[in-house]
Write a protein that holds these residues in place. Sequence first.
Motif, PDB file in Angstrom:
ATOM      1  N   ARG A 148      35.210  74.052  62.101  1.00 36.01           N
ATOM      2  CA  ARG A 148      35.406  73.946  60.655  1.00 36.01           C
ATOM      3  C   ARG A 148      36.853  74.233  60.281  1.00 36.01           C
ATOM      4  O   ARG A 148      37.444  73.572  59.439  1.00 36.01           O
ATOM      5  N   MET A 157      37.990  70.125  60.760  1.00 39.35           N
ATOM      6  CA  MET A 157      37.453  69.568  59.524  1.00 39.35           C
ATOM      7  C   MET A 157      38.395  69.892  58.381  1.00 39.35           C
ATOM      8  O   MET A 157      39.524  70.254  58.579  1.00 39.35           O
ATOM      9  N   ARG A 167      41.080  62.675  61.660  1.00 39.02           N
ATOM     10  CA  ARG A 167      39.715  63.070  61.950  1.00 39.02           C
ATOM     11  C   ARG A 167      38.798  62.822  60.765  1.00 39.02           C
ATOM     12  O   ARG A 167      37.659  62.406  60.908  1.00 39.02           O
ATOM     13  N   ASN A 168      39.314  63.064  59.578  1.00 41.53           N
ATOM     14  CA  ASN A 168      38.491  62.846  58.397  1.00 41.53           C
ATOM     15  C   ASN A 168      38.147  61.379  58.235  1.00 41.53           C
ATOM     16  O   ASN A 168      37.037  61.026  57.844  1.00 41.53           O
ATOM     17  N   ALA A 201      35.509  60.512  60.711  1.00 41.26           N
ATOM     18  CA  ALA A 201      34.244  61.101  60.291  1.00 41.26           C
ATOM     19  C   ALA A 201      33.647  60.330  59.113  1.00 41.26           C
ATOM     20  O   ALA A 201      32.444  60.110  59.046  1.00 41.26           O
ATOM     21  N   ASP A 202      34.486  59.932  58.202  1.00 38.54           N
ATOM     22  CA  ASP A 202      33.991  59.195  57.049  1.00 38.54           C
ATOM     23  C   ASP A 202      33.309  57.900  57.463  1.00 38.54           C
ATOM     24  O   ASP A 202      32.253  57.535  56.951  1.00 38.54           O
ATOM     25  N   LEU A 245      30.004  58.728  58.824  1.00 41.59           N
ATOM     26  CA  LEU A 245      29.086  59.362  57.888  1.00 41.59           C
ATOM     27  C   LEU A 245      28.001  58.395  57.434  1.00 41.59           C
ATOM     28  O   LEU A 245      26.889  58.793  57.095  1.00 41.59           O
ATOM     29  N   THR A 268      33.214  60.501  70.198  1.00 41.37           N
ATOM     30  CA  THR A 268      32.733  61.373  69.130  1.00 41.37           C
ATOM     31  C   THR A 268      31.209  61.434  69.154  1.00 41.37           C
ATOM     32  O   THR A 268      30.552  60.629  69.803  1.00 41.37           O
ATOM     33  N   GLN A 310      28.728  63.070  64.130  1.00 44.36           N
ATOM     34  CA  GLN A 310      28.070  64.047  63.255  1.00 44.36           C
ATOM     35  C   GLN A 310      29.135  64.816  62.479  1.00 44.36           C
ATOM     36  O   GLN A 310      30.096  65.307  63.063  1.00 44.36           O
ATOM     37  N   TRP A 311      28.912  64.929  61.214  1.00 46.30           N
ATOM     38  CA  TRP A 311      29.805  65.696  60.374  1.00 46.30           C
ATOM     39  C   TRP A 311      29.403  67.156  60.467  1.00 46.30           C
ATOM     40  O   TRP A 311      28.884  67.749  59.538  1.00 46.30           O
ATOM     41  N   CYS A 312      29.645  67.716  61.615  1.00 45.61           N
ATOM     42  CA  CYS A 312      29.174  69.070  61.911  1.00 45.61           C
ATOM     43  C   CYS A 312      30.255  69.765  62.717  1.00 45.61           C
ATOM     44  O   CYS A 312      30.780  69.214  63.686  1.00 45.61           O
ATOM     45  N   MET A 331      32.436  68.905  66.277  1.00 46.92           N
ATOM     46  CA  MET A 331      33.892  68.742  66.326  1.00 46.92           C
ATOM     47  C   MET A 331      34.484  69.567  67.460  1.00 46.92           C
ATOM     48  O   MET A 331      35.307  69.077  68.246  1.00 46.92           O
TER      49      MET A 331
END
Lengths: 128, 128
Positions: free
Chosen positions: A92, A96, A115-116, A119-120, A123, B3, B6-8, B12
């Motif tokens: 985190r 993140m 990374r965002n 991740a997006d 998602l 990857t 997962q947005w977790c 990460m």
Amino acid sequence: MTTYGQWCPVAMAAEVLTERWTPLIVRELLCDSTRFNDLRRGVPLMSPSLLSKRLETLRRVGVVARVGGEYRLTPAGEELRPIIELMGVWGRRWAMGDVEAKHHDAGLLMWDIHRNIVADRLLAATSR
Amino acid sequence: MTTYGQWCPVAMAAEVLTERWTPLIVRELLCDSTRFNDLRRGVPLMSPSLLSKRLETLRRVGVVARVGGEYRLTPAGEELRPIIELMGVWGRRWAMGDVEAKHHDAGLLMWDIHRNIVADRLLAATSR
DNA sequence: CCGTATCCCACTAGATACTG
DNA sequence: CAGTATCTAGTGGGATACGG
């Protein structure tokens, strides 16, 4: 599970924990998922055959036990909790969007943005 | 580094830490190995090309920085220390001969014996 | 619901050699 | 000392389908 050939406790733990998906399975087990399909829902992108294989490996090394059709962490498995929790804290903070907490270094920031974005995109495919 | 989608935060961290050899490289860096060949000595069974590749990955994700020909942990890398340390604690307790500390369960004991045998065989090949 | 079986390909990582 | 290049075998794991 290939070994590292080192008589070192870190290597021993790594042999168990650093297989693909394993930390996420342990995370689910720590959150009291016990049935196969509960676990599946926690790692929806993992194929059922691989999940099955990982659970068998975890059972073999003494991290998971099967009790009446349920998968449960053994004491050894339960003691992975602080490791998984710290991984969550680290992830985190450094991987993140917890930008406030980290140094405002340009390189790190760029990585964070990257990374965002990744991740997006992902998602859309998953809930968690 | 694939990857998990997962947005977790655990996922990460797992993406960084669960590549083969990576926790051992971080262990070496935490022990102040900074030169390429120092690191090699810490993971003697790893091929130099793979070590090089891993170091590059760690640099890319912001865990390692190169300072004047030396590899050094960034703040993000340094904060992996508690995770690696806990892995060491767990490994010593559950995967090595620290029998006193664990329950005297027959299954676990068998596993422990098995692991010791495997490790003994490997001990010939490496020092650490 | 609870998994196992099978197929198959990309990619990992080991081995080896070589270079600045 | 500090890596890079190349090559290949093996396998991990994704997809899919199927059985208890």
